[in-house]
Design a protein around this motif. Structure first.
Motif, PDB file in Angstrom:
ATOM      1  N   SER A  63       6.590 -12.359   6.344  1.00 41.37           N
ATOM      2  CA  SER A  63       5.995 -11.053   6.627  1.00 41.37           C
ATOM      3  C   SER A  63       4.557 -11.241   7.080  1.00 41.37           C
ATOM      4  O   SER A  63       3.826 -12.065   6.520  1.00 41.37           O
ATOM      5  CB  SER A  63       6.038 -10.184   5.359  1.00 41.37           C
ATOM      6  OG  SER A  63       5.324  -8.978   5.554  1.00 41.37           O
TER       7      SER A  63
ATOM      8  N   GLU B 157       0.970  -9.003   8.752  1.00 40.74           N
ATOM      9  CA  GLU B 157       0.400  -7.676   8.997  1.00 40.74           C
ATOM     10  C   GLU B 157      -1.047  -7.779   9.506  1.00 40.74           C
ATOM     11  O   GLU B 157      -1.874  -8.475   8.919  1.00 40.74           O
ATOM     12  CB  GLU B 157       0.426  -6.875   7.695  1.00 40.74           C
ATOM     13  CG  GLU B 157      -0.110  -5.472   7.802  1.00 40.74           C
ATOM     14  CD  GLU B 157       0.069  -4.719   6.496  1.00 40.74           C
ATOM     15  OE1 GLU B 157       0.981  -3.892   6.412  1.00 40.74           O
ATOM     16  OE2 GLU B 157      -0.694  -4.981   5.547  1.00 40.74           O
TER      17      GLU B 157
ATOM     18  N   TYR C 163       4.191  -1.742   5.576  1.00 43.10           N
ATOM     19  CA  TYR C 163       5.444  -1.836   4.851  1.00 43.10           C
ATOM     20  C   TYR C 163       5.319  -1.433   3.382  1.00 43.10           C
ATOM     21  O   TYR C 163       4.372  -1.800   2.699  1.00 43.10           O
ATOM     22  CB  TYR C 163       5.966  -3.278   4.873  1.00 43.10           C
ATOM     23  CG  TYR C 163       6.456  -3.758   6.201  1.00 43.10           C
ATOM     24  CD1 TYR C 163       7.402  -3.048   6.915  1.00 43.10           C
ATOM     25  CD2 TYR C 163       5.988  -4.953   6.744  1.00 43.10           C
ATOM     26  CE1 TYR C 163       7.873  -3.507   8.129  1.00 43.10           C
ATOM     27  CE2 TYR C 163       6.450  -5.427   7.953  1.00 43.10           C
ATOM     28  CZ  TYR C 163       7.402  -4.697   8.645  1.00 43.10           C
ATOM     29  OH  TYR C 163       7.864  -5.153   9.845  1.00 43.10           O
ATOM     30  N   ASN C 164       6.314  -0.693   2.894  1.00 44.92           N
ATOM     31  CA  ASN C 164       6.518  -0.541   1.463  1.00 44.92           C
ATOM     32  C   ASN C 164       7.628  -1.519   1.108  1.00 44.92           C
ATOM     33  O   ASN C 164       8.803  -1.280   1.363  1.00 44.92           O
ATOM     34  CB  ASN C 164       6.925   0.897   1.129  1.00 44.92           C
ATOM     35  CG  ASN C 164       7.184   1.085  -0.354  1.00 44.92           C
ATOM     36  OD1 ASN C 164       7.290   0.121  -1.120  1.00 44.92           O
ATOM     37  ND2 ASN C 164       7.291   2.329  -0.776  1.00 44.92           N
TER      38      ASN C 164
ATOM     39  N   ASN D 210       2.950  -4.746  12.097  1.00 46.92           N
ATOM     40  CA  ASN D 210       3.703  -5.509  11.107  1.00 46.92           C
ATOM     41  C   ASN D 210       4.850  -6.278  11.743  1.00 46.92           C
ATOM     42  O   ASN D 210       5.465  -5.816  12.700  1.00 46.92           O
ATOM     43  CB  ASN D 210       4.314  -4.573  10.056  1.00 46.92           C
ATOM     44  CG  ASN D 210       3.269  -3.745   9.353  1.00 46.92           C
ATOM     45  OD1 ASN D 210       2.355  -4.282   8.766  1.00 46.92           O
ATOM     46  ND2 ASN D 210       3.399  -2.431   9.431  1.00 46.92           N
TER      47      ASN D 210
ATOM     48  N   LYS E 243       4.064  -2.290  -3.895  1.00 47.56           N
ATOM     49  CA  LYS E 243       4.503  -1.825  -2.582  1.00 47.56           C
ATOM     50  C   LYS E 243       4.129  -2.806  -1.470  1.00 47.56           C
ATOM     51  O   LYS E 243       4.870  -2.987  -0.520  1.00 47.56           O
ATOM     52  CB  LYS E 243       3.893  -0.450  -2.278  1.00 47.56           C
ATOM     53  CG  LYS E 243       4.443   0.678  -3.126  1.00 47.56           C
ATOM     54  CD  LYS E 243       3.823   1.996  -2.719  1.00 47.56           C
ATOM     55  CE  LYS E 243       4.408   3.142  -3.532  1.00 47.56           C
ATOM     56  NZ  LYS E 243       3.813   4.453  -3.130  1.00 47.56           N
ATOM     57  N   THR E 244       2.962  -3.399  -1.573  1.00 43.59           N
ATOM     58  CA  THR E 244       2.474  -4.282  -0.516  1.00 43.59           C
ATOM     59  C   THR E 244       1.870  -5.544  -1.134  1.00 43.59           C
ATOM     60  O   THR E 244       1.670  -5.635  -2.348  1.00 43.59           O
ATOM     61  CB  THR E 244       1.387  -3.600   0.340  1.00 43.59           C
ATOM     62  OG1 THR E 244       0.166  -3.526  -0.409  1.00 43.59           O
ATOM     63  CG2 THR E 244       1.808  -2.196   0.762  1.00 43.59           C
TER      64      THR E 244
END
Length: 385
Positions: A136, A138, A191-192, A329, A352-353
């Motif tokens: 992931s 961001e 993103y969550n 993201n 969540k992040t």
């Protein structure tokens, strides 16, 4: 004797090192010579998935030999042998098969009803339980300046079935760079992670065009290219009299297996042009929105390969001031397995992040992430760091 053993050990280590070489592939359009973004590159031996960046580039390390598949919904798939990659940077040309005029498919059923059946079938066919190792990444831009960056290597354990998917997350490694303004909360940082996989596996992002009222707001069409009948595309475009900030949608699917392979949506320029800015404090005036997911179909499994989201908006603050926020993201499934992993409940990531998570860096995981950073992105990351 010890000297002989030591020399033998060193020679063996040197041989292994020599066989494990870093390679790069650059995917180019055979006609235009331009780089192709979002090509899925699959290393068959290691079952590693990579995604080409905007420069058309993927980078990986391979020990031994393997077949390598390059697939894209708009190009003819190519399989090459790793032994053919003789250079550090190897160019592979792909032939575009969507240049011909697209044909409109006339059906007895409304395209929206066909789309609903394809979504339902896709949900049923997704491979669950499964483990997805995901990279992931961001980028966060505040008032025109990149000010924050994070990335991480995560394991998603998926379970449940048919619109009741759940996931547990274990974070292997992660890092964050930069500072966020005190007035910017973690809620705007993309993103969550707690429900992101459930959303992708339930195709939640298609809900706006699956609702009954969508027939009055969108023009639905089913199209196919004469040179590529392996895939059909359902498009949904806002009508001129539709209201609100609506997206243009393109859903690419396999008409034989009735499975979705790609979803694209972007805020419609037409609806953006006629949309009036909100002026109440706390409102968000969106000026850019883009979303894309890619799914992989192989002989036994069907799963999420990647996602990409971008959003840009002006938030209305006090005293007629505004804050410009952009978030970009990426999600790439680097490895897929239908085997569960073992873990303790205390190890499950519940935030969540990755915004507030303490950095854990054990290796340079971002260099073998499946998504090679471009020169521009590297410049941004180094500047923030």
């Amino acid at each position: 004797m010890r000297k002989v053993v030591l020399l033998l050990f060193i020679s063996l280590q040197s041989l292994i090192f020599a066989q494990s070489a870093e390679k790069s592939i650059i995917l180019l359009d055979a006609d235009t010579n331009l780089p192709i973004e979002d090509v899925t590159v699959y290393i068959i031996k290691t079952k590693q998935t990579l995604l080409s960046n905007v420069e058309g580039k993927v980078t990986f390390t391979l020990s031994g030999t393997s077949n390598i598949q390059a697939t894209h919904s708009s190009y003819v798939s190519v399989t090459v042998r790793s032994t053919a990659l003789l250079k550090t940077d190897n160019i592979i040309y792909l032939k575009n098969n969507t240049k011909d005029l697209d044909e409109i498919i006339i059906t007895k059923q409304h395209p929206q009803k066909i789309l609903k059946s394809i979504v339902d079938n896709s949900i049923k066919k997704l491979t669950v339980p499964a483990r997805l190792k995901v990279y992931s990444r961001e980028f966060f831009k505040l008032n025109g300046t990149y000010s924050y960056y994070n990335d991480g290597l995560l394991n998603f354990q998926l379970y449940g079935k048919d619109k009741n998917f759940k996931s547990n997350i274990l974070v292997e490694q992660n890092r964050s760079m930069g500072l966020i303004n005190e007035e910017i909360s973690g809620d705007v940082l993309g993103y969550n992670l707690n429900n992101i996989m459930e959303n992708y596996y339930n195709f939640k992002y298609l809900n706006p065009i699956l609702e009954p009222k969508a027939k009055k707001e969108y023009d639905f069409l089913i199209k196919v290219y004469t040179a590529n009948k392996n895939y059909y595309a359902i498009t949904a475009s806002p009508l001129e009299n539709s209201k609100g900030l609506l997206d243009d949608f393109t859903i690419i699917y396999d008409p034989t297996k009735k499975l979705i392979v790609e979803i694209n949506s972007a805020i419609s320029p037409m609806t953006l042009a006629r949309n009036k800015d909100k002026k109440s404090i706390g409102s968000r005036n969106v000026y850019k929105s883009f979303f894309k997911t890619i799914y992989r179909i192989d002989s036994e499994n069907y799963y999420l390969v990647s996602s990409k989201e971008e959003i840009g908006f002006e938030r209305v603050d006090k005293n007629n001031k505004t804050t410009d926020i952009e978030v970009r993201n990426y999600f790439v499934t680097t490895n897929f397995s239908n085997q569960n992993y073992t873990y303790k409940e205390s190890e499950v990531f519940k935030d969540k992040t990755l915004f507030n998570k303490k950095d854990v860096v054990l290796t340079d995981y971002w260099n073998v992430s499946g998504l090679t950073a471009t020169e521009e992105e590297l410049e941004i990351i180094n500047k923030i760091e």
